[in-house]
Design an enzyme around this catalytic site. Structure first.
Site, PDB file in Angstrom:
ATOM      1  N   CYS A  52       0.837  -1.209   0.000  1.00 14.12           N
ATOM      2  CA  CYS A  52       0.000   0.000   0.000  1.00 14.12           C
ATOM      3  C   CYS A  52       0.871   1.256   0.000  1.00 14.12           C
ATOM      4  CB  CYS A  52      -0.906  -0.010   1.234  1.00 14.12           C
ATOM      5  SG  CYS A  52      -2.009   1.413   1.301  1.00 14.12           S
ATOM      6  N   CYS A  56       0.707   4.649   6.954  1.00 11.52           N
ATOM      7  CA  CYS A  56       0.108   4.455   8.282  1.00 11.52           C
ATOM      8  C   CYS A  56       1.089   3.684   9.179  1.00 11.52           C
ATOM      9  CB  CYS A  56      -1.204   3.696   8.157  1.00 11.52           C
ATOM     10  SG  CYS A  56      -2.276   4.362   6.850  1.00 11.52           S
ATOM     11  N   CYS A  59       0.657  -0.012  10.263  1.00 12.04           N
ATOM     12  CA  CYS A  59       0.133  -1.011   9.320  1.00 12.04           C
ATOM     13  C   CYS A  59       1.203  -1.871   8.650  1.00 12.04           C
ATOM     14  CB  CYS A  59      -0.709  -0.333   8.254  1.00 12.04           C
ATOM     15  SG  CYS A  59      -1.521  -1.553   7.174  1.00 12.04           S
ATOM     16  N   CYS A  96     -16.598  -8.959   5.587  1.00  9.10           N
ATOM     17  CA  CYS A  96     -15.884  -7.696   5.351  1.00  9.10           C
ATOM     18  C   CYS A  96     -14.681  -7.945   4.453  1.00  9.10           C
ATOM     19  CB  CYS A  96     -15.372  -7.126   6.661  1.00  9.10           C
ATOM     20  SG  CYS A  96     -16.601  -7.041   7.960  1.00  9.10           S
ATOM     21  N   CYS A 128     -19.535  -5.786   3.712  1.00  9.66           N
ATOM     22  CA  CYS A 128     -18.802  -4.575   4.063  1.00  9.66           C
ATOM     23  C   CYS A 128     -17.498  -4.561   3.277  1.00  9.66           C
ATOM     24  CB  CYS A 128     -18.503  -4.557   5.565  1.00  9.66           C
ATOM     25  SG  CYS A 128     -17.542  -3.120   6.087  1.00  9.66           S
ATOM     26  N   CYS A 188     -19.119   2.286   8.927  1.00  9.27           N
ATOM     27  CA  CYS A 188     -18.369   1.599   9.963  1.00  9.27           C
ATOM     28  C   CYS A 188     -17.106   2.420  10.151  1.00  9.27           C
ATOM     29  CB  CYS A 188     -18.041   0.180   9.505  1.00  9.27           C
ATOM     30  SG  CYS A 188     -16.880  -0.683  10.589  1.00  9.27           S
ATOM     31  N   ARG A 260     -17.710  -2.687  17.970  1.00 13.17           N
ATOM     32  CA  ARG A 260     -16.974  -3.916  17.660  1.00 13.17           C
ATOM     33  C   ARG A 260     -15.647  -3.982  18.400  1.00 13.17           C
ATOM     34  NH1 ARG A 260     -17.176  -3.689  12.452  1.00 13.17           N
ATOM     35  NH2 ARG A 260     -19.289  -4.446  12.677  1.00 13.17           N
TER      36      ARG A 260
HETATM   37  N1  SAM Z   1      -6.547   0.578   3.191  1.00 13.40           N
HETATM   38  C1  SAM Z   1      -7.830   0.801   3.726  1.00 13.40           C
HETATM   39  C2  SAM Z   1      -7.846   1.876   4.786  1.00 13.40           C
HETATM   40  O1  SAM Z   1      -6.827   2.169   5.379  1.00 13.40           O
HETATM   41  O2  SAM Z   1      -8.923   2.407   5.033  1.00 13.40           O
HETATM   42  C3  SAM Z   1      -8.470  -0.443   4.299  1.00 13.40           C
HETATM   43  C4  SAM Z   1      -7.652  -1.453   5.068  1.00 13.40           C
HETATM   44  S1  SAM Z   1      -6.894  -0.882   6.580  1.00 13.40           S
HETATM   45  C5  SAM Z   1      -5.828  -2.232   6.994  1.00 13.40           C
HETATM   46  C6  SAM Z   1      -8.252  -0.948   7.764  1.00 13.40           C
HETATM   47  C7  SAM Z   1      -7.990  -0.555   9.197  1.00 13.40           C
HETATM   48  O3  SAM Z   1      -7.263  -1.554   9.869  1.00 13.40           O
HETATM   49  C8  SAM Z   1      -7.174   0.692   9.447  1.00 13.40           C
HETATM   50  O4  SAM Z   1      -7.938   1.844   9.315  1.00 13.40           O
HETATM   51  C9  SAM Z   1      -6.747   0.499  10.896  1.00 13.40           C
HETATM   52  O5  SAM Z   1      -7.679   1.112  11.755  1.00 13.40           O
HETATM   53  C10 SAM Z   1      -6.782  -1.020  11.082  1.00 13.40           C
HETATM   54  N2  SAM Z   1      -5.429  -1.552  11.345  1.00 13.40           N
HETATM   55  C11 SAM Z   1      -4.442  -1.733  10.435  1.00 13.40           C
HETATM   56  N3  SAM Z   1      -3.330  -2.227  11.014  1.00 13.40           N
HETATM   57  C12 SAM Z   1      -3.616  -2.361  12.331  1.00 13.40           C
HETATM   58  C13 SAM Z   1      -2.860  -2.809  13.456  1.00 13.40           C
HETATM   59  N4  SAM Z   1      -1.590  -3.185  13.347  1.00 13.40           N
HETATM   60  N5  SAM Z   1      -3.471  -2.838  14.664  1.00 13.40           N
HETATM   61  C14 SAM Z   1      -4.763  -2.442  14.786  1.00 13.40           C
HETATM   62  N6  SAM Z   1      -5.516  -1.998  13.763  1.00 13.40           N
HETATM   63  C15 SAM Z   1      -4.954  -1.948  12.550  1.00 13.40           C
HETATM   64 FE1  SF4 Z   2      -2.740   1.162   3.431  1.00 16.80          FE
HETATM   65 FE2  SF4 Z   2      -2.585  -0.051   5.774  1.00 16.80          FE
HETATM   66 FE3  SF4 Z   2      -2.914   2.567   5.676  1.00 16.80          FE
HETATM   67 FE4  SF4 Z   2      -4.955   0.941   4.886  1.00 16.80          FE
HETATM   68  S1  SF4 Z   2      -4.089   1.132   6.935  1.00 16.80           S
HETATM   69  S2  SF4 Z   2      -4.194   2.793   3.879  1.00 16.80           S
HETATM   70  S3  SF4 Z   2      -3.746  -0.746   4.017  1.00 16.80           S
HETATM   71  S4  SF4 Z   2      -1.122   1.437   4.945  1.00 16.80           S
END
Ligand code: SAM
Ligand code: SF4
Ligand code: DTB
Length: 316
Positions: A52, A56, A59, A96, A128, A188, A260
């Protein structure tokens, strides 16, 4: 009572009560709107994994960090619908689909997503998606395919956001939520605790969510899963009691929403999870994997709910 003008002082006063007072208040609200013994089971599937472009800090799927996640392009419609059937057989009522995109694609990949949504709905499941940012046309197309909900988390306060993500803004996030709402898809949206934020940041996140009218229909509260290779891998462990507080306050501020208990359950004891349910959590992710990280397996969850005298919401 529905209220959309919560002040930080009101939220702080609720959050900082003693646990007996807070959990009692949350459970009282919970019982007015929900069956206290019932929990919704949701199943997650990563339909496009890793690589990606966003940064973040929590992530494992960000291309900015070296993690053990293996990239995988978009799954086929068939593979996805097979996973949805298995989820239904395991008792999930919501399926989802998550994709590691900055924004939803156009063209053939987006058409596949629309097929997936239609197929999941035909199985009798709520559908979802979480695909990153959407524009208005994409939101309307997803609504037309029958999408039940769109997940798009605010993650933290507007003030702390820039410490966690630099490749997009809080306003980008809010704009997508508006497109989703205007298209008639339920929202959500929730956040993560344990990223080094202060309690004040948590109050601000809760305020952002609870002052939306209507409230997000579902509010995922995640406890950071610390993944090797991400900038937050070395974060301090989160106190499970803070998770209980977050859930209880979300329940009180947004009484009719599904709250949730999301990522982080493997780091919570059965007793801590029970407290989260007492505090008003009424939905969980089921199955041994979230998107890329582990989650309790379905037998563990069934046995936990059994021991608590609770049960999964039945389809229909
Ligand atoms: N890329 C899209 C986005 O960011 O909206 C969808 C997938 S993203 C992985 C969905 C959510 O997963 C993120 O907004 C975050 O809140 C949660 N998430 C990702 N990595 C995480 C982690 N290591 N621990 C807890 N929540 C996590
Ligand atoms: Fe990309 Fe992870 Fe951020 Fe979603 S949370 S936008 S998958 S880097
Ligand atoms: C949400 O709030 N939590 C889920 C879902 N929405 C998409 C995702 C949790 C991901 C945890 C890290 C992983 O497994 O990659």
């Amino acid at each position: 009572m529905m209220k959309y003008d919560w002040t930080i002082e009101e939220i702080r006063a609720i959050y900082e009560q003693s646990i007996p007072d807070l959990v009692f208040a949350a459970q009282s609200v919970h019982r007015e709107y929900h069956d206290p013994r019932e929990v919704q089971g949701c199943t997650l599937l990563s339909i496009k994994t890793g690589g990606c472009p966003e940064d973040c800090a929590y992530c494992p799927q960000s291309a900015h960090y070296q993690t053990a996640v293996e990239r995988q392009p978009l799954l086929s419609v068939d593979e996805t619908l097979e996973a949805a059937s298995r989820a239904r057989a395991q008792g999930a009522t919501r399926f989802c689909m998550g994709a590691a995109w900055r924004d939803a694609p156009k063209g053939a990949e987006f058409d596949d997503i629309l097929h997936m949504v239609r197929g999941v709905r035909e199985l009798g499941l709520e559908a979802c998606c979480t695909l990153g940012m959407l524009n208005r046309d994409q939101a309307e197309a997803l609504a037309g395919a029958g999408l039940t909900a769109y997940n798009h988390n605010l993650d933290t306060s507007p003030e702390f956001y820039g410490e966690i993500i630099t490749t997009r803004t809080y306003d980008d996030r809010l704009a997508t939520l508006d497109h989703v709402r205007n298209a008639g898809i339920t929202i959500c949206s929730g956040g993560i605790i344990g990223m080094g934020e202060t309690r004040a940041d948590r109050f601000r996140l809760l305020q952002q969510l609870a002052n939306r009218n209507p409230h997000p229909e579902s509010v995922p509260i995640n406890m950071l899963v610390r993944v090797e290779g991400t900038p937050l891998a070395g974060s301090q462990e989160t106190d499970p009691i803070e998770m209980v507080r977050m859930i209880a306050v979300a329940r009180i501020l947004m009484p009719a929403s599904m709250v949730r208990l999301s990522a982080g359950r493997l780091a919570l004891s059965d007793e801590a999870q029970a407290l989260c349910f007492l505090a008003g959590a009424n939905s969980i992710f089921m199955g041994e994997k979230l998107l890329t990280t582990p989650n309790p397996d379905k037998d563990e969850d069934r046995s936990l709910l059994d021991r608590l005298g609770m049960h999964l919401r039945r389809a229909g």
